[in-house]
Scaffold this motif. Structure first.
Motif, mmCIF file in Angstrom:
data_model
loop_
_atom_site.group_PDB
_atom_site.id
_atom_site.type_symbol
_atom_site.label_atom_id
_atom_site.label_comp_id
_atom_site.label_asym_id
_atom_site.label_seq_id
_atom_site.Cartn_x
_atom_site.Cartn_y
_atom_site.Cartn_z
ATOM 1 N N ARG A 34 -2.343 14.864 -3.109
ATOM 2 C CA ARG A 34 -2.872 13.527 -3.526
ATOM 3 C C ARG A 34 -4.324 13.118 -3.263
ATOM 4 O O ARG A 34 -5.115 14.396 -3.036
ATOM 5 C CB ARG A 34 -2.876 12.036 -2.338
ATOM 6 C CG ARG A 34 -1.640 12.172 -1.922
ATOM 7 C CD ARG A 34 -0.276 11.568 -3.019
ATOM 8 N NE ARG A 34 0.931 11.379 -2.861
ATOM 9 C CZ ARG A 34 1.051 10.058 -1.645
ATOM 10 N NH1 ARG A 34 0.926 9.510 -1.945
ATOM 11 N NH2 ARG A 34 2.555 9.900 -1.510
ATOM 12 N N GLU A 36 0.514 -1.521 0.201
ATOM 13 C CA GLU A 36 -0.524 0.124 0.022
ATOM 14 C C GLU A 36 1.048 1.178 -0.006
ATOM 15 O O GLU A 36 1.539 1.355 0.344
ATOM 16 C CB GLU A 36 -1.053 -0.355 0.951
ATOM 17 C CG GLU A 36 -2.005 -0.684 1.484
ATOM 18 C CD GLU A 36 -2.884 -1.205 2.429
ATOM 19 O OE1 GLU A 36 -3.397 -1.775 2.280
ATOM 20 O OE2 GLU A 36 -2.641 -0.787 3.528
ATOM 21 N N GLY A 37 0.246 2.613 -0.487
ATOM 22 C CA GLY A 37 0.915 3.500 -0.776
ATOM 23 C C GLY A 37 2.182 3.386 -1.513
ATOM 24 O O GLY A 37 3.114 4.145 -2.198
ATOM 25 N N SER A 38 3.246 2.370 -2.554
ATOM 26 C CA SER A 38 4.734 1.792 -3.639
ATOM 27 C C SER A 38 3.480 2.922 -4.492
ATOM 28 O O SER A 38 2.812 2.600 -5.446
ATOM 29 C CB SER A 38 4.250 0.864 -3.256
ATOM 30 O OG SER A 38 3.592 0.155 -3.483
ATOM 31 N N TYR A 39 4.487 2.918 -4.974
ATOM 32 C CA TYR A 39 4.715 3.701 -6.323
ATOM 33 C C TYR A 39 4.511 3.147 -8.169
ATOM 34 O O TYR A 39 5.811 1.722 -7.635
ATOM 35 C CB TYR A 39 5.944 4.642 -7.286
ATOM 36 C CG TYR A 39 5.334 5.986 -8.275
ATOM 37 C CD1 TYR A 39 4.770 6.300 -8.424
ATOM 38 C CD2 TYR A 39 7.028 5.087 -9.279
ATOM 39 C CE1 TYR A 39 4.908 6.717 -9.671
ATOM 40 C CE2 TYR A 39 6.648 5.621 -10.637
ATOM 41 C CZ TYR A 39 5.323 6.678 -10.789
ATOM 42 O OH TYR A 39 5.407 6.826 -12.061
ATOM 43 N N SER A 44 4.550 15.381 -5.804
ATOM 44 C CA SER A 44 3.592 14.108 -5.459
ATOM 45 C C SER A 44 2.779 14.878 -3.783
ATOM 46 O O SER A 44 2.312 14.336 -2.698
ATOM 47 C CB SER A 44 4.165 13.132 -5.333
ATOM 48 O OG SER A 44 4.265 12.342 -6.412
ATOM 49 N N SER A 101 0.727 4.635 -14.656
ATOM 50 C CA SER A 101 1.288 4.920 -13.904
ATOM 51 C C SER A 101 0.925 5.469 -12.313
ATOM 52 O O SER A 101 0.182 6.719 -13.298
ATOM 53 C CB SER A 101 3.166 5.200 -14.054
ATOM 54 O OG SER A 101 3.743 4.621 -14.982
ATOM 55 N N GLY A 102 1.060 4.766 -10.979
ATOM 56 C CA GLY A 102 0.661 5.967 -9.998
ATOM 57 C C GLY A 102 0.872 5.257 -8.100
ATOM 58 O O GLY A 102 1.988 4.320 -8.552
ATOM 59 N N TYR A 103 0.410 5.847 -7.469
ATOM 60 C CA TYR A 103 0.632 5.374 -6.046
ATOM 61 C C TYR A 103 -0.595 5.089 -5.241
ATOM 62 O O TYR A 103 -2.301 4.520 -6.169
ATOM 63 C CB TYR A 103 0.908 6.387 -5.456
ATOM 64 C CG TYR A 103 1.468 7.119 -5.144
ATOM 65 C CD1 TYR A 103 2.757 7.056 -4.455
ATOM 66 C CD2 TYR A 103 1.457 8.509 -6.134
ATOM 67 C CE1 TYR A 103 4.215 7.653 -5.209
ATOM 68 C CE2 TYR A 103 2.716 8.913 -6.234
ATOM 69 C CZ TYR A 103 4.260 9.046 -5.803
ATOM 70 O OH TYR A 103 5.335 9.909 -5.797
ATOM 71 N N ASP A 107 -3.032 8.270 -9.993
ATOM 72 C CA ASP A 107 -1.762 9.090 -11.552
ATOM 73 C C ASP A 107 -2.218 10.031 -10.697
ATOM 74 O O ASP A 107 -2.762 11.283 -11.409
ATOM 75 C CB ASP A 107 -2.130 8.485 -13.018
ATOM 76 C CG ASP A 107 -0.970 9.811 -13.332
ATOM 77 O OD1 ASP A 107 -0.279 10.730 -12.583
ATOM 78 O OD2 ASP A 107 -0.957 9.689 -14.314
#
Length: 396
Positions: A297, A91-94, A294, A189-191, A216
């Motif tokens: 959010r 969780e929270g990773s890119y 970033s 791509s995103g978190y 994203d």
């Protein structure tokens, strides 16, 4: 008896004489006061500051509550049913587009794929047999050895075999897709958001909760709303023949974060909704802000500050206005220095001034202080004017 009566009469007469003497004195005193009041009946004319209005350039700012969303917000949902075997991310990773996220058990789908491939081979064999039959019958029919009906039957069997092969190929392709769906990959791509499921949980296409949400946030969208009146004033200052041209020429906007600080990057309004909300009588707009660090959010809140430049407008100090029954007015200096109440139609505010849309014009004079005690038609003396000099009428 006679002596006693004389004493009683004396006690009643003395107070009467005193009253008779006091009444003329009181009347004389009242008369003096009334005369003094009559002599000073006319109150002094108040001396108040007055300003002459001129056109100027003004900048207005308006703040609107905003909800932030990432440029792309994707709910990651399974396309096939099965048990969750692996979770490749936290969780929270890119993550980058195409990166594996989840693995659903694929055993059932691989078996179905193998079955469909075997069926395809069988259909292809049947097609070959049907083609051989046509190749054998056709020369015999051409030489009148066999009836033409037999060739037509062979050709029909060949067409059926071809259709069966195409159907089997489609089944194989569908099975391959299902096998591919067991490996869930990032579409953009995103978190990564929260991951409510755990390894071993049964997941499926009908789940109400997604596996996770992928955002994203290289750019963020700030959605906010304007009232009908605000939007009309906002549209008046827009330049350009078309909506797209107007949006490009609008001034950049500022994002105020939830802690009141201004975000370090300016944004631009890139979208205006096609219609007003019938319930709220408001229209939605979208401003886009770059988000290289970033910091922002999806789900953040804030305010969008919209600046608008007005040229050739009249400004009046807010301290020179009064508000009564939701109407703002000033006291304008008229002929013979008499004040007249003027109701203003305001276009907004700039600092400590109001921008006047209608109600005043260049050259008008207004009282800027002490207006709380003024009445319609009262006479004032503009501050700085000599005592015996009459100020010129407004506009002259």
């Amino acid at each position: 008896m006679t002596h006693q009566k004389s004493n009683i009469s004396s006690r009643h007469l003395i107070p009467g004489l005193i009253i008779a003497c006091l009444v003329p004195a009181a009347l004389s005193s009242c008369g003096n006061k009334a005369g003094a009041a009559a002599a000073g009946m006319e109150a002094p004319v108040p001396e108040l500051p007055v300003m002459t209005l001129d056109t100027t350039t003004a900048m207005t700012t308006s703040d609107y509550s905003a909800q932030l969303e990432g440029k792309v917000n994707v709910d990651i949902r399974p396309q096939v049913d099965g048990y969750l075997d692996k979770i490749f991310v936290d969780e929270g990773s890119y993550v980058k587009a195409g990166q594996p996220l989840f693995q659903i058990n694929d055993q059932t789908y691989r078996e179905q794929l193998n079955k469909d491939i075997a069926s395809l081979h069988a259909m292809e064999s049947a097609l070959n047999a049907a083609q051989l039959e046509v190749d054998k019958v056709k020369p015999l029919v051409d030489n009148k050895v066999m009836a033409e009906m037999q060739l037509k039957t062979a050709l029909a069997t060949l067409q059926t075999a071809k259709a069966n092969v195409e159907q089997a190929k489609a089944a194989v392709a569908s099975s391959r897709i299902n096998v591919g769906f067991t490996l869930v990959k990032a579409p953009v791509s995103g978190y990564i958001g929260r991951i409510p499921k755990r390894i071993g949980n049964l997941v499926g296409k009908g789940d109400a909760t997604p596996l996770t949400t992928l955002s994203d946030i290289s750019e963020v969208y700030a959605y906010f709303s304007m009232s009908e009146n605000d939007f009309m004033n906002f549209s008046k200052g827009a330049s350009g023949a078309t909506l797209q041209q107007q949006l490009k020429l609008l001034r950049p906007v500022t994002l105020l974060l939830s802690n009141g600080e201004a975000y370090g990057h300016k944004g631009r309004i890139e979208m205006i909704d096609g219609q007003f909300n019938k319930t709220t009588a408001a229209i939605s707009l979208r401003a886009t802000f770059p988000n290289p660090a970033s910091l922002l959010r999806s789900g953040n809140t804030g305010k969008v500050r919209v600046e608008q430049l007005y040229s050739g407008v009249i400004q009046v100090p807010q301290a020179a206005t009064l508000e009564l029954q939701n109407k703002v007015f000033v006291y304008q200096l008229g002929d013979s220095n008499k004040v007249e109440r003027r109701i203003l139609d305001l276009a907004g505010s700039s600092g400590e001034n109001f921008i006047v849309h209608e109600g005043l014009k260049k050259g008008d004079k207004i009282v800027t202080a002490g207006i709380e005690t003024l009445m319609e038609g009262a006479v004032v003396k503009p501050a700085g004017t000599p005592k015996d000099t009459v100020a010129p009428a407004a506009g002259k």
